[in-house]
Design an enzyme around this catalytic site. Sequence first.
Site, mmCIF file in Angstrom:
data_model
loop_
_atom_site.group_PDB
_atom_site.id
_atom_site.type_symbol
_atom_site.label_atom_id
_atom_site.label_comp_id
_atom_site.label_asym_id
_atom_site.label_seq_id
_atom_site.Cartn_x
_atom_site.Cartn_y
_atom_site.Cartn_z
ATOM 1 N N SER A 102 -14.270 0.955 -10.923
ATOM 2 C CA SER A 102 -14.091 2.042 -12.107
ATOM 3 C C SER A 102 -12.803 1.476 -13.046
ATOM 4 O O SER A 102 -13.229 1.409 -14.296
ATOM 5 C CB SER A 102 -13.449 3.286 -11.374
ATOM 6 O OG SER A 102 -12.153 2.972 -10.680
ATOM 7 N N ASP A 149 -4.815 -0.813 -10.378
ATOM 8 C CA ASP A 149 -6.030 -1.583 -10.587
ATOM 9 C C ASP A 149 -6.230 -2.027 -12.065
ATOM 10 O O ASP A 149 -6.653 -3.171 -12.176
ATOM 11 C CB ASP A 149 -7.036 -0.368 -10.388
ATOM 12 C CG ASP A 149 -7.019 0.325 -9.142
ATOM 13 O OD1 ASP A 149 -6.378 0.009 -8.205
ATOM 14 O OD2 ASP A 149 -7.699 1.512 -8.940
ATOM 15 N N GLU A 181 0.821 -1.162 -0.016
ATOM 16 C CA GLU A 181 -0.088 0.154 -0.105
ATOM 17 C C GLU A 181 0.873 1.005 0.050
ATOM 18 O O GLU A 181 1.829 1.393 0.727
ATOM 19 C CB GLU A 181 -0.850 -0.029 1.095
ATOM 20 C CG GLU A 181 -2.255 0.973 1.032
ATOM 21 C CD GLU A 181 -3.124 0.139 0.119
ATOM 22 O OE1 GLU A 181 -3.173 0.776 -1.330
ATOM 23 O OE2 GLU A 181 -3.880 -0.777 0.546
ATOM 24 N N GLY A 231 -13.144 0.236 -2.548
ATOM 25 C CA GLY A 231 -11.826 -0.067 -2.539
ATOM 26 C C GLY A 231 -11.654 -1.414 -3.402
ATOM 27 O O GLY A 231 -10.574 -1.925 -3.315
ATOM 28 N N LEU A 232 -12.741 -1.896 -4.102
ATOM 29 C CA LEU A 232 -12.461 -3.018 -5.115
ATOM 30 C C LEU A 232 -12.309 -2.810 -6.598
ATOM 31 O O LEU A 232 -12.358 -3.422 -7.168
ATOM 32 C CB LEU A 232 -13.594 -3.953 -4.848
ATOM 33 C CG LEU A 232 -13.578 -4.554 -3.487
ATOM 34 C CD1 LEU A 232 -15.066 -5.199 -3.216
ATOM 35 C CD2 LEU A 232 -12.659 -5.097 -3.090
HETATM 36 P P1 ADP Z 1 -14.110 2.155 -6.809
HETATM 37 O O1 ADP Z 1 -13.473 2.016 -8.269
HETATM 38 O O2 ADP Z 1 -13.208 1.844 -5.730
HETATM 39 O O3 ADP Z 1 -15.226 1.507 -6.918
HETATM 40 P P2 ADP Z 1 -14.688 4.774 -7.976
HETATM 41 O O4 ADP Z 1 -15.231 5.839 -7.373
HETATM 42 O O5 ADP Z 1 -13.330 4.796 -8.497
HETATM 43 O O6 ADP Z 1 -14.865 3.502 -6.799
HETATM 44 O O7 ADP Z 1 -15.605 4.422 -9.039
HETATM 45 C C1 ADP Z 1 -16.975 4.199 -8.878
HETATM 46 C C2 ADP Z 1 -17.622 4.979 -10.281
HETATM 47 O O8 ADP Z 1 -17.331 3.836 -11.473
HETATM 48 C C3 ADP Z 1 -19.015 4.826 -10.121
HETATM 49 O O9 ADP Z 1 -19.441 5.946 -9.453
HETATM 50 C C4 ADP Z 1 -19.597 4.634 -11.493
HETATM 51 O O10 ADP Z 1 -19.618 5.762 -12.285
HETATM 52 C C5 ADP Z 1 -18.659 3.859 -12.279
HETATM 53 N N1 ADP Z 1 -19.170 2.479 -12.111
HETATM 54 C C6 ADP Z 1 -18.523 1.104 -11.561
HETATM 55 N N2 ADP Z 1 -19.327 0.221 -12.041
HETATM 56 C C7 ADP Z 1 -20.576 0.571 -12.548
HETATM 57 C C8 ADP Z 1 -21.556 0.003 -13.254
HETATM 58 N N3 ADP Z 1 -21.786 -1.199 -13.009
HETATM 59 N N4 ADP Z 1 -22.513 0.660 -13.904
HETATM 60 C C9 ADP Z 1 -21.998 1.890 -14.259
HETATM 61 N N5 ADP Z 1 -21.221 2.742 -13.663
HETATM 62 C C10 ADP Z 1 -20.244 2.003 -12.842
HETATM 63 MG MG MG Z 2 -11.921 3.448 -8.506
#
Ligand code: ADP
Ligand code: MG
Length: 359
Positions: free
Chosen positions: A119, A170, A24, A115-116
């Site tokens: 995105s 990631d 980390e 945190g998984l």
């Molecule tokens: P993490 O990557 O830790 O889960 P982030 O804030 O980096 O959190 O990313 C989350 C964003 O990714 C959501 O707000 C959305 O915009 C997009 N996202 C992730 N999965 C989906 C999905 N299944 N459908 C639409 N958007 C998604």
């Molecule tokens: Mg992310």
Amino acid sequence: MRRSSVPDRRCTAFAPGRVNVIGEHTDYNHGLAMPFAIAEGVTVRAAALADDGEPLIEAIAIDLDERDSFPLERPGPAEGWRAYVHGAVAELGAAGHRLVPARLEITGRVPLGSGLSSSAALTVALCLALLELGSDHADAGGRSLDRIALARLCSRVENEWAGARTGLLDQIASLFGAAEEAMCIDFQSLDVEPVPLALEGWRFVIADSGERHVHASSGYNERRRECAEACGALGIESLREASLEDIAALPEPLERRARHVLEENARVLEAVDALRAGAIREVAELLSASHASLRDLYQVSTPAVEATVERLLRAGVAGARLIGGGFGGSVLGLLEPGLALPAGCIEVAPGPGAHILAR
Ligand code: ADP
Ligand code: MG
């Protein structure tokens, strides 16, 4: 006017989220990390649209019940999930990949913001689907891709289109994952080495601390700045070049920050060896050592995170650590075989890396 899809050009791409077992705050210090791809991911079903007007990308986020449509040649800035779609189309186009008008249906099973890396799963799945659909030969979206180049491209989508400051961890984890494997990433050479992940009944679990600290990003940026300052004082490019002896004379808090990074790199190598030897309890102990260092040397823990770690340890995890930038967020634990999942936890199991599910 809605266009008809071209029935013979479609594909489905899948890309997983990831969990970083250990390593980390090492990525931006050209260090080491050991993530694995998780079973949950994002699936993009893509169908080419008939080329009978202005070429468009139509996207549907099924989980959110939202739609988007924009010219293939001119993706503009966008917010939320749309930013990833616009960015993927723009960056693939800028890199010279052939793209075709398409309808993209997005569904996902990675919890958002836990945190998984939902995105990265979204970005990688979008890119694989778009590449596959635009390719003339069967394998373009699959095995023959330069996956490091694609990880960089996906990281640009997150940095420049979605405004998220992330390294390559990631995207590499999503693209290089494999069932029953973790990987050791060297952020200096960008070598990715598979590591067997035979858990023998042990389970990785995630618990949310419930805290989304408003200063999380500024705290993260401050740590990055401190590491850069340490490098400046030592006259080196990255902390990867420093030894524990070199950093001993640094003023506080720089010495503490640098010591976390150096010792964390060493823990990653120890965890790789432990997994190779099937010594899962040792991995759990390394998680706890990593956490102590993140708390005491890197100073990115909070009372809510500490309470979550304590709760997991009481529920029987053999080791736990905060994951992600810190100042809130989630905690990763390793649960001994046979024990029940602690309340409020989700299990994260390893799964395959990004791939084309169907053509
Ligand atoms: P993490 O990557 O830790 O889960 P982030 O804030 O980096 O959190 O990313 C989350 C964003 O990714 C959501 O707000 C959305 O915009 C997009 N996202 C992730 N999965 C989906 C999905 N299944 N459908 C639409 N958007 C998604
Ligand atoms: Mg992310």
